[in-house]
Write a protein that holds these residues in place. Structure first.
Motif, PDB file in Angstrom:
ATOM      1  N   LEU A 170      -8.454  -2.533 -10.070  1.00  0.00           N
ATOM      2  CA  LEU A 170      -8.559  -2.553  -8.623  1.00  0.00           C
ATOM      3  C   LEU A 170      -7.969  -1.267  -8.044  1.00  0.00           C
ATOM      4  O   LEU A 170      -6.763  -1.027  -8.122  1.00  0.00           O
ATOM      5  N   CYS A 171      -8.840  -0.429  -7.472  1.00  0.00           N
ATOM      6  CA  CYS A 171      -8.379   0.795  -6.806  1.00  0.00           C
ATOM      7  C   CYS A 171      -7.928   0.450  -5.392  1.00  0.00           C
ATOM      8  O   CYS A 171      -8.239  -0.631  -4.879  1.00  0.00           O
ATOM      9  N   PRO A 172      -7.182   1.357  -4.715  1.00  0.00           N
ATOM     10  CA  PRO A 172      -6.532   1.011  -3.449  1.00  0.00           C
ATOM     11  C   PRO A 172      -7.426   0.456  -2.346  1.00  0.00           C
ATOM     12  O   PRO A 172      -6.941  -0.279  -1.485  1.00  0.00           O
ATOM     13  N   SER A 173      -8.718   0.788  -2.339  1.00  0.00           N
ATOM     14  CA  SER A 173      -9.597   0.243  -1.290  1.00  0.00           C
ATOM     15  C   SER A 173     -10.772  -0.527  -1.864  1.00  0.00           C
ATOM     16  O   SER A 173     -11.781  -0.731  -1.186  1.00  0.00           O
ATOM     17  N   HIS A 231      -3.598  -1.294 -12.641  1.00  0.00           N
ATOM     18  CA  HIS A 231      -2.969  -2.503 -13.187  1.00  0.00           C
ATOM     19  C   HIS A 231      -1.861  -2.995 -12.255  1.00  0.00           C
ATOM     20  O   HIS A 231      -1.727  -4.215 -12.009  1.00  0.00           O
ATOM     21  N   LEU A 232      -1.060  -2.044 -11.732  1.00  0.00           N
ATOM     22  CA  LEU A 232      -0.009  -2.414 -10.781  1.00  0.00           C
ATOM     23  C   LEU A 232      -0.592  -3.080  -9.537  1.00  0.00           C
ATOM     24  O   LEU A 232      -0.129  -4.138  -9.091  1.00  0.00           O
ATOM     25  N   TYR A 233      -1.615  -2.455  -8.983  1.00  0.00           N
ATOM     26  CA  TYR A 233      -2.204  -2.946  -7.741  1.00  0.00           C
ATOM     27  C   TYR A 233      -2.873  -4.303  -7.966  1.00  0.00           C
ATOM     28  O   TYR A 233      -2.733  -5.224  -7.139  1.00  0.00           O
ATOM     29  N   SER A 234      -3.575  -4.438  -9.090  1.00  0.00           N
ATOM     30  CA  SER A 234      -4.199  -5.726  -9.401  1.00  0.00           C
ATOM     31  C   SER A 234      -3.141  -6.818  -9.523  1.00  0.00           C
ATOM     32  O   SER A 234      -3.335  -7.944  -9.040  1.00  0.00           O
ATOM     33  N   GLY A 235      -2.012  -6.472 -10.147  1.00  0.00           N
ATOM     34  CA  GLY A 235      -0.927  -7.444 -10.287  1.00  0.00           C
ATOM     35  C   GLY A 235      -0.340  -7.842  -8.949  1.00  0.00           C
ATOM     36  O   GLY A 235       0.000  -9.018  -8.727  1.00  0.00           O
ATOM     37  N   LEU A 236      -0.222  -6.886  -8.033  1.00  0.00           N
ATOM     38  CA  LEU A 236       0.305  -7.199  -6.705  1.00  0.00           C
ATOM     39  C   LEU A 236      -0.653  -8.088  -5.917  1.00  0.00           C
ATOM     40  O   LEU A 236      -0.220  -9.005  -5.196  1.00  0.00           O
ATOM     41  N   ILE A 237      -1.940  -7.824  -6.053  1.00  0.00           N
ATOM     42  CA  ILE A 237      -2.920  -8.689  -5.387  1.00  0.00           C
ATOM     43  C   ILE A 237      -2.906 -10.077  -6.011  1.00  0.00           C
ATOM     44  O   ILE A 237      -3.040 -11.096  -5.313  1.00  0.00           O
ATOM     45  N   ARG A 291       0.826  -1.213   0.000  1.00  0.00           N
ATOM     46  CA  ARG A 291       0.000   0.000   0.000  1.00  0.00           C
ATOM     47  C   ARG A 291       0.858   1.260   0.000  1.00  0.00           C
ATOM     48  O   ARG A 291       0.520   2.256  -0.647  1.00  0.00           O
ATOM     49  N   ASP A 292       1.967   1.220   0.735  1.00  0.00           N
ATOM     50  CA  ASP A 292       2.895   2.358   0.720  1.00  0.00           C
ATOM     51  C   ASP A 292       3.464   2.562  -0.687  1.00  0.00           C
ATOM     52  O   ASP A 292       3.620   3.697  -1.153  1.00  0.00           O
ATOM     53  N   PHE A 293       3.774   1.455  -1.338  1.00  0.00           N
ATOM     54  CA  PHE A 293       4.318   1.522  -2.699  1.00  0.00           C
ATOM     55  C   PHE A 293       3.285   2.128  -3.655  1.00  0.00           C
ATOM     56  O   PHE A 293       3.608   3.012  -4.459  1.00  0.00           O
ATOM     57  N   ILE A 294       2.052   1.656  -3.539  1.00  0.00           N
ATOM     58  CA  ILE A 294       0.983   2.169  -4.408  1.00  0.00           C
ATOM     59  C   ILE A 294       0.774   3.665  -4.171  1.00  0.00           C
ATOM     60  O   ILE A 294       0.617   4.456  -5.107  1.00  0.00           O
TER      61      ILE A 294
END
Length: 906
Positions: A104-107, A59-65, A41-44
């Motif tokens: 996927l948004c942060p929350s 796209h980054l966040y979805s990939g991390l999840i 989350r800090d990275f995002i």
């Protein structure tokens, strides 16, 4: 590769690496995962603050999840096989919904489908539980379903929301061979099974959603996802196009030539911008939120680089940018849906006009309930076609297609000075306004195509003009259009045979008596034309309306009438809500200003329309009661033609006679004693009909505080009458008790008898209506009596009682104003406090006035969402007006300090 890019790639690689998780158990495992999620989350957040686009971030966040879920799956599989034989259990973990789109948004919620083969096995149950419980422990909101293919398709056929979520399914981990074997079946179902029904359902759902969220782009606190011009519109357009044209993605639509390169580019541009705003909202709030509320608008404005300049706030510029984006979203999604609708089968249940193409005068086509412009060349040859098109919109009641809007916008250069000066164009425009039919629709179409701002340049600056308060729901242009439509829509409803309320029938009757309808409706339409140009929008609007009305061909006398109404369009509401209407000087002054019955009628109608168009509570029962009372009193004075004000002595004697009439059965000596006890102001301001009840209160008073409640259903409030020995600061104590119970005071009249009794009458509301009977009123009564007897402390009640505290306490766009008026009343100094609402505010103000040695004789409270205007009629302890400049300044400073104090009375 830049250093920053290298660092990002390094961070991503590390965040996707879960090899260290192997072998960890219990608390150590959870600590590792918790730390990893925090780092993710800090990275995002950092990537967002570094300027990442909306699509890049999701796209980054979805990939991390994805990486996290894959690691959890491997854990679950390893755990299961450490206890049981290693057999093949086909299972695919599938992302659906926004997660499936990689949006996927942060929350955002993580929507998962656990897809298995035929029977539910212990392996599937174990893996599902392991992944879900782990995600829940880490604080994620997870939507999930565990299905085999048959169950999945059956449920999707019964529930369109399931089918919709499945439109963006994507494999994450598990048995990829199994997923590949069923993927074709899912796609075939989505694209080929009852596709037209699905499309019609999605389009109908979109229109219903638009109605729920305001029906227009220009709401002041828009919903980025569900509102018109939001993300869901792009999603809907995407889904229906893919289903109709059998494409697995928008890329395939483009390859097939169905979605143009321009449309595809625009689609991703708009998606990126709206997602970036949504990402920022999630990061600011720390939760899933889609409403671009006032508390976040300023922060987003600064993040996007907007700054205040002169009269234009940074938030207003940012919101204008947002409205442009949303308008483009609505237009693009509308164009995509229209392309789909061309190929939908014609339904016999639809009216014939929807099923057949109708050519209108060669230039227009009416098809499926929308108006198409056959060619831009018609406009180039005859620019007056603009007004003919809008006239047809009005007569038919059908909206313009996105194709027609686009063509009208592209040719706006034709609407130039010569177009505006042509008499026939002004005549056509006035005909549209005068007829009133479908006025909201036709004005909205004029505004959306930007024709309105070109034809009436004075109105152009109102397009996308946000109003920074919680009171107005819409932008200035939309509010103006809604206001102008209120009265014509009343008439249309009556003509359709709809039953109107008694109040609506009254306004309709007055409206039908207006001889110059286009003058009235244009005045209502342009009543806020001076907004956004600096302080004093009514005075600025008066100058602009003169230009407009002269150019439209109105006579000098008509221009003056319109200019007067625009300049004074707030007068009736202001007097009714802020001044003592029992003070005959106030009503006579208002009647003199208005002058004629026709002007009074038009101002009454304008005030009604203006407040009805503000928000759901703009015209409520309480405001209706006050404004109608003022109208009736002024109408009586104007029609009687008597403008001389009787002396106070004459008025008091007249009122005493009326009170004696109402107390006819009571011995004269008792009545005389009652009338001698009460102050003259009580006689002048109290309805004689109340005399019997008040007389009974006085004659039965035994020294103990008396509190009575009388619900006034017609006005939506409760009248609370208090009779008690007078003490210093009594009003502040009473307001404190009301505040502790979250009871809203609308007005208060304060009287002191010759024997030193306080006789106070409060009009109050709880949750927007009367108190009613029950536990709430009983507790309020107990606390009022306890405080009046000295058995309870107000400060203690304010501390311990849970009140409706606004979470917007810190949002203030304009400074607090304290206005001292010694001109409007010959007996009292009037103080207005204009500020933002907060808990205990009225108590803090009244306590300050009491501490400054001032007595309050009347208080009128006007609350508009987060803003309040509290008005107090004051004298000093000797009953005189406050005239000393130094004392006025001291009171002003003390009030300002009390209003803006952090904790107020606590």
């Amino acid at each position: 590769m830049r250093l920053a890019d290298k660092q990002r790639e390094f961070s991503l690689a590390r965040l996707r690496d879960y090899t260290s998780l192997r072998g960890l158990q219990g608390r150590d495992r959870l600590d590792f995962l918790t730390l990893r999620v925090r780092e993710m989350r800090d990275f995002i957040r950092q990537v967002h603050e570094d300027g990442a686009g909306g699509l890049e971030l999701v796209h980054l966040y979805s990939g991390l999840i994805d990486s996290l879920i894959c690691a959890l799956y491997e854990e679950a599989e390893e755990s299961y096989y450490s206890r049981y034989p290693r057999l093949e259990f086909p299972l695919a973990i599938v992302a659906v919904g926004g997660y499936g789109r990689r949006h996927l948004c942060p929350s955002s919620d993580i929507d998962l489908l656990f897809l298995y083969h035929h029977k539910l096995t212990p392996f599937v149950e174990a893996v599902t539980e392991w992944i879900l419980y782990s995600l829940w422990d880490l604080g994620f909101e997870v939507g999930h379903a565990v299905r085999n293919l048959k169950e999945l398709l059956n449920i999707a056929g019964e529930d369109s929301s399931v089918r919709t979520a499945l439109m963006d399914f994507r494999f994450i981990c598990g048995r990829e061979e199994f997923f590949s074997s069923v993927r074709g079946d899912i796609e075939k179902y989505l694209l080929y099974t009852e596709g037209d029904s699905f499309i019609e359902e999605r389009i109908a759902a979109m229109r219903k959603r638009h109605e729920k969220y305001g029906g227009v782009v220009f709401v002041l606190e828009p919903n980025l996802k569900e509102g018109k011009g939001g993300l869901r519109d792009l999603h809907t357009a995407n889904w229906v196009m893919r289903v109709k044209f059998k494409a697995s993605s928008e890329k395939e639509l483009s390859l097939k030539g169905i979605l143009s390169k321009r449309a595809e580019k625009n689609y991703y541009y708009l998606l990126d911008r709206i997602l970036r705003m949504r990402n920022h909202l999630h990061l600011l709030s720390g939760k899933k939120t889609d409403v671009l509320s006032f508390e976040y608008q300023e922060k987003l404005a600064h993040f996007w680089g907007y700054r205040s300049h002169g009269n234009i706030r940074a938030t207003e510029s940012f919101m204008r940018f947002f409205y442009i984006l949303s308008t483009q979203v609505a237009q693009l999604s509308g164009e995509m849906i229209e392309e789909v609708e061309k190929y939908l089968p014609e339904r016999r249940i639809l009216p014939a006009i929807f099923r057949k193409r109708q050519i209108i005068e060669g230039s227009l086509t009416l098809y499926r309930g929308k108006i198409y412009l056959n060619s831009s060349s018609f406009l180039r040859k005859d620019p007056s076609l603009y007004l003919k098109i809008f006239r047809f919109v009005q007569k038919s009641g059908y909206p313009l297609s996105e194709q027609a809007k686009r063509r009208l916008k592209k040719n706006l250069d034709l609407v130039d000075a010569s177009f505006r000066e042509k008499r026939e164009n002004s005549v056509k425009f006035r005909e549209i306004i005068r007829e009133g039919k479908n006025l909201r629709l036709v004005l909205t179409e004029m505004n959306d195509t930007r024709f309105f701002g070109k034809f009436i340049p004075e109105f152009a600056h109102l397009f996308y003009r946000a109003q920074q308060d919680l009171y107005h729901r819409f932008t200035v242009d939309v509010h103006s259009i809604l206001a102008a439509s209120v009265l014509p829509e009343l008439e249309e409803r009556a003509e359709r045979g709809e039953k109107l309320t008694e109040e609506e029938n009254r306004f309709l009757e007055i409206y039908r008596q207006v001889s110059n309808r286009d003058l009235l409706l244009l005045t209502i339409l342009f009543h806020d034309i001076g907004k956004g140009l600096g302080h004093g929008h009514s005075e600025r609007g008066e100058k602009l309306i003169r230009q407009v009305m002269e150019r439209l061909g109105f006579s000098p006398g008509e221009v003056e009438e319109s200019a007067f109404l625009v300049r004074h369009h707030l007068q009736m509401s202001s007097v009714a809500q802020k001044r003592d209407m029992h003070d005959i000087e106030t009503v006579f002054s208002f009647a003199r200003l208005i002058g004629t019955k026709e002007r009074l009628d038009m101002l009454y109608l304008l005030t009604y329309a203006d407040l009805k168009a503000v928000n759901e509570d703009g015209w409520n029962r309480w405001r209706a009661l006050l404004i109608t009372e003022l109208y009736e009193k002024a109408l009586h004075i104007i029609t009687q033609g008597e403008y001389s004000v009787p002396t106070v002595k004459e008025r008091v004697q007249e009122r005493k006679s009326l009170f004696r009439e109402k107390l006819g059965g009571v011995p004269g000596a008792f009545v005389d004693r009652y009338l001698e006890q009460v102050p003259d102001r009580y006689l002048l301001s109290t309805d004689p009909e109340k005399a019997p009840d008040h007389f009974t209160l006085f004659t039965s008073f035994s020294g103990e505080p008396v509190v009575t409640f009388n619900d006034r259903a017609e006005g939506g409030y409760t009248e609370v009458t208090i009779l008690t020995p007078d003490t210093h600061g009594l009003f502040a104590l009473i307001t404190g008790v009301f505040a502790s119970h979250n009871v809203n005071i609308l007005s208060a009249s304060i009287y002191t008898t010759a024997e030193g009794l306080a006789f106070d009458i409060f009009n109050v509301q709880y949750l927007g209506g009367p108190l009613g009977e029950g536990e709430k009123r009983d507790r309020l009564l107990a606390d009022l009596k306890g405080v009046l007897k000295g058995e309870k402390k107000v400060e203690s009640l304010l501390r311990t009682r849970r009140r409706g505290v606004s979470d917007r306490k810190g949002i203030q766009y304009r400074p607090t104003r304290i206005i001292v008026d010694n001109e409007s009343s010959s007996l009292y100094t009037i103080v207005e406090v204009i500020t933002y609402d907060r808990e205990g505010l009225l108590h803090d103000i009244t306590r300050t006035l009491s501490d400054e040695g001032l007595d309050i004789y009347l208080s009128k409270i006007s609350t508009k969402a987060d803003q309040v205007v509290d008005v107090f009629y004051l004298t000093d302890r000797k009953g005189r007006k406050v005239t000393s400049p130094s004392r006025i300044e001291r009171v002003r400073r003390k009030l300002l300090s009390a209003v803006e104090g952090e904790e107020g009375s606590e």
